[in-house]
Design an enzyme around this catalytic site. Structure first.
Site, PDB file in Angstrom:
ATOM      1  N   HIS A  52       0.885  -1.352  -0.118  1.00  0.00           N
ATOM      2  CA  HIS A  52      -0.040   0.138   0.145  1.00  0.00           C
ATOM      3  C   HIS A  52       0.961   1.304  -0.104  1.00  0.00           C
ATOM      4  O   HIS A  52       2.137   1.265   0.733  1.00  0.00           O
ATOM      5  CB  HIS A  52      -0.774  -0.074   1.297  1.00  0.00           C
ATOM      6  CG  HIS A  52      -1.921  -1.003   1.336  1.00  0.00           C
ATOM      7  ND1 HIS A  52      -3.102  -0.982   2.073  1.00  0.00           N
ATOM      8  CD2 HIS A  52      -2.146  -2.053   0.545  1.00  0.00           C
ATOM      9  CE1 HIS A  52      -3.925  -2.110   2.063  1.00  0.00           C
ATOM     10  NE2 HIS A  52      -3.368  -2.773   0.791  1.00  0.00           N
ATOM     11  N   GLU A  54       0.831   3.947   1.752  1.00  0.00           N
ATOM     12  CA  GLU A  54       1.538   4.120   3.061  1.00  0.00           C
ATOM     13  C   GLU A  54       2.669   3.314   3.503  1.00  0.00           C
ATOM     14  O   GLU A  54       3.781   3.891   4.037  1.00  0.00           O
ATOM     15  CB  GLU A  54       0.354   3.790   4.214  1.00  0.00           C
ATOM     16  CG  GLU A  54      -0.981   4.876   3.961  1.00  0.00           C
ATOM     17  CD  GLU A  54      -2.087   3.954   3.188  1.00  0.00           C
ATOM     18  OE1 GLU A  54      -3.151   4.322   3.758  1.00  0.00           O
ATOM     19  OE2 GLU A  54      -1.557   3.405   2.504  1.00  0.00           O
ATOM     20  N   CYS A  82      -6.170   1.743   6.163  1.00  0.00           N
ATOM     21  CA  CYS A  82      -6.909   0.676   6.455  1.00  0.00           C
ATOM     22  C   CYS A  82      -6.293   0.016   7.766  1.00  0.00           C
ATOM     23  O   CYS A  82      -5.207   0.792   8.163  1.00  0.00           O
ATOM     24  CB  CYS A  82      -6.355  -0.781   5.439  1.00  0.00           C
ATOM     25  SG  CYS A  82      -4.841  -0.964   5.319  1.00  0.00           S
ATOM     26  N   CYS A  85      -2.388  -0.433   7.619  1.00  0.00           N
ATOM     27  CA  CYS A  85      -1.533   0.782   7.487  1.00  0.00           C
ATOM     28  C   CYS A  85      -1.765   1.560   8.813  1.00  0.00           C
ATOM     29  O   CYS A  85      -0.851   2.216   9.117  1.00  0.00           O
ATOM     30  CB  CYS A  85      -1.993   1.526   6.331  1.00  0.00           C
ATOM     31  SG  CYS A  85      -1.733   0.713   4.798  1.00  0.00           S
TER      32      CYS A  85
END
Length: 152
Positions: A52, A54, A82, A85
């Site tokens: 992801h 992040e 999410c 993260c």
């Protein structure tokens, strides 16, 4: 001196991710007015569910400063993080989290599990939601509309 528009940089990363066929999410980590790391989603490209925006930005920032802690650093991300993260944000000890669009299905900051309010959370950043929300939501809406209509 005018402060740079870090969410605009995150939106550029999201657009680049969309161009690669990735879900368009972008992230930027800064210290003061200096960009330390930036990334867009690369889960498909890297065949890595943890890639992801992040996570990639956190990894790069930690590598650059040679520390697992990003104390005093801020994260700008186009979509509400999410749970995975949010956990990484907490463990990295990021000072502030700025995010654009809320994610009712997968978000874990103001939606879902609300990780930072959980008793298992060791560190909660200051949270600023809705920064660049319209632009971030539009990128996502356009991306998924194009997918439904047979594009990409």
């Amino acid at each position: 001196m005018k402060r740079p528009d870090f969410m605009a940089l995150a939106l550029e990363e999201a657009e680049a991710a969309a161009g690669r066929g990735e879900v368009p999410v972008g992230a930027v980590i800064v210290s003061g007015n200096t960009v330390i790391a930036k990334a867009g989603n690369r889960t498909r490209e890297l065949a890595d569910p943890t890639a992801h925006a992040e996570m990639l930005a956190i990894r790069e920032a930690c590598r650059k400063i040679a520390s697992e802690r990003l104390t005093g650093h801020d994260l700008y991300v186009t979509l509400e993080p999410c749970a995975m993260c949010a956990g990484a944000i907490s463990f990295a000890r990021l000072r502030r989290l700025y995010f654009g669009a809320a994610d009712e299905k997968g978000g874990a900051v103001v939606n879902g599990t609300r990780f930072f309010a959980s008793p298992i959370c060791h560190h909660a950043p200051d949270i600023y939601a809705g920064i660049g929300e319209s632009a971030a939501a539009l990128i996502l809406k356009d991306f998924f509309r194009d997918r439904r209509n047979g594009g990409g």
